[in-house]
Design an enzyme around this catalytic site. Structure first.
Site, mmCIF file in Angstrom:
data_model
loop_
_atom_site.group_PDB
_atom_site.id
_atom_site.type_symbol
_atom_site.label_atom_id
_atom_site.label_comp_id
_atom_site.label_asym_id
_atom_site.label_seq_id
_atom_site.Cartn_x
_atom_site.Cartn_y
_atom_site.Cartn_z
ATOM 1 N N ASP A 1 -5.087 3.472 60.871
ATOM 2 C CA ASP A 1 -6.086 2.404 60.843
ATOM 3 C C ASP A 1 -5.627 1.369 61.858
ATOM 4 O O ASP A 1 -5.025 0.355 61.518
ATOM 5 C CB ASP A 1 -6.166 1.826 59.429
ATOM 6 C CG ASP A 1 -7.209 0.740 59.299
ATOM 7 O OD1 ASP A 1 -7.976 0.535 60.259
ATOM 8 O OD2 ASP A 1 -7.249 0.078 58.249
ATOM 9 N N PRO B 1 -2.271 -3.640 72.145
ATOM 10 C CA PRO B 1 -0.926 -3.099 71.942
ATOM 11 C C PRO B 1 -0.899 -1.644 71.499
ATOM 12 O O PRO B 1 0.159 -1.032 71.451
ATOM 13 C CB PRO B 1 -0.375 -3.995 70.827
ATOM 14 C CG PRO B 1 -1.588 -4.335 70.012
ATOM 15 C CD PRO B 1 -2.727 -4.457 71.007
ATOM 16 N N ASP C 1 2.673 -2.591 60.364
ATOM 17 C CA ASP C 1 1.729 -3.456 61.060
ATOM 18 C C ASP C 1 2.502 -4.378 61.991
ATOM 19 O O ASP C 1 3.550 -4.907 61.615
ATOM 20 C CB ASP C 1 0.905 -4.276 60.074
ATOM 21 C CG ASP C 1 -0.329 -4.886 60.729
ATOM 22 O OD1 ASP C 1 -1.440 -4.373 60.470
ATOM 23 O OD2 ASP C 1 -0.193 -5.856 61.502
ATOM 24 N N GLU D 1 -5.014 -6.219 56.283
ATOM 25 C CA GLU D 1 -5.534 -6.842 55.068
ATOM 26 C C GLU D 1 -5.138 -6.077 53.803
ATOM 27 O O GLU D 1 -5.313 -6.553 52.695
ATOM 28 C CB GLU D 1 -7.059 -6.987 55.134
ATOM 29 C CG GLU D 1 -7.849 -5.724 54.878
ATOM 30 C CD GLU D 1 -7.692 -4.665 55.958
ATOM 31 O OE1 GLU D 1 -7.690 -3.470 55.612
ATOM 32 O OE2 GLU D 1 -7.563 -5.045 57.149
ATOM 33 N N ASP E 1 6.093 -2.732 65.838
ATOM 34 C CA ASP E 1 5.211 -1.956 66.691
ATOM 35 C C ASP E 1 5.186 -0.520 66.175
ATOM 36 O O ASP E 1 6.233 0.107 65.988
ATOM 37 C CB ASP E 1 5.717 -1.993 68.131
ATOM 38 C CG ASP E 1 4.885 -1.115 69.037
ATOM 39 O OD1 ASP E 1 5.286 0.050 69.241
ATOM 40 O OD2 ASP E 1 3.845 -1.564 69.514
ATOM 41 N N ALA E 2 3.987 0.005 65.923
ATOM 42 C CA ALA E 2 3.866 1.316 65.285
ATOM 43 C C ALA E 2 4.449 2.442 66.133
ATOM 44 O O ALA E 2 5.015 3.404 65.599
ATOM 45 C CB ALA E 2 2.405 1.605 64.957
#
Length: 226
Positions: free
Chosen positions: A74, A83, A23, A3, A55-56
């Protein structure tokens, strides 16, 4: 988070040169940008802001840009079908500290529920994993009404420009905020010098459980939030 609120809060600080956000869900981020603009408060228009939809875990492994002074995780909870569980593993923390963070860099991560009835689900294990990955790992909690209980976090570093985190002088913290938050931004709703000290004052039963925890999160020994 998707967000944009975490980026919003970071970009309030004058000293921040760049925010790199990753993200996995581009669609969710775009919906939030369109339907909840007050949550990001214009971060997408800030020239200091970059966002990657990946994908982080993969993103951090492949990142070849400047090392990060601050890493804020976060992220989704460590759930079995989720994930993000690998972002809680010891090898991820160690490689991030060793390869992706600058000297004196700090990592902060959400660490699961931290109420008296649920701290044992994953909070103590995540903390123990972090204190075995960094020289210093400080657990703390914040009340988040939407979550229904206090939520746990950890502040981690090997070296730090401002050590003795527990005992920062409230007046000095307030002055740092006053000097470094951009005047045009909304003031901080919760955090100030006195609140800082309270963050680390966890209940005795939780502190005891943290001290006694022996489990470490790895690929072979994951712990899931139930």
């Amino acid at each position: 988070g998707g967000e944009g609120a975490t980026a919003r809060e970071v970009l309030k600080w004058k000293t921040v040169e760049k925010v790199v956000m990753c993200d996995i869900d581009e669609i969710a981020c775009k919906i939030c940008r369109e339907q909840l603009p007050e949550w990001n408060a214009g971060v997408y228009e800030d020239p200091r802001f970059e966002i990657y939809y990946e994908d982080a875990l993969k993103f951090m492994a492949e990142w070849s840009g400047p090392k990060f002074d601050v890493v804020i995780m976060d992220i989704s909870d460590p759930i079995e079908a989720g994930p993000g569980v690998a972002l809680y593993f010891k090898d991820f923390y160690e490689s991030t500290a060793r390869e992706k963070m600058s000297e004196g860099g700090v990592l902060v991560t959400q660490s699961g529920c931290c109420g008296l009835l649920n701290y044992f689900e994953c909070f103590t294990t995540i903390h123990n994993t972090l204190r075995n990955s960094f020289k210093h790992a400080h657990p703390y909690a914040v009340d988040i009404p939407a979550f229904g209980c206090p939520w746990g976090y950890n502040l981690c570093y090997n070296t730090c420009a401002h050590p003795d985190v527990f005992n920062w002088d409230p007046t000095a913290v307030d002055k740092r905020i006053q000097d470094n938050i951009k005047a045009e931004c909304l003031p901080l709703h919760d955090y100030d010098g006195h609140r800082h000290r309270g963050l680390f004052s966890l209940p005795k039963v939780i502190r005891k459980a943290l001290a006694e925890e022996t489990k470490i999160m790895t690929k072979d020994t994951p712990v899931f939030l139930t």
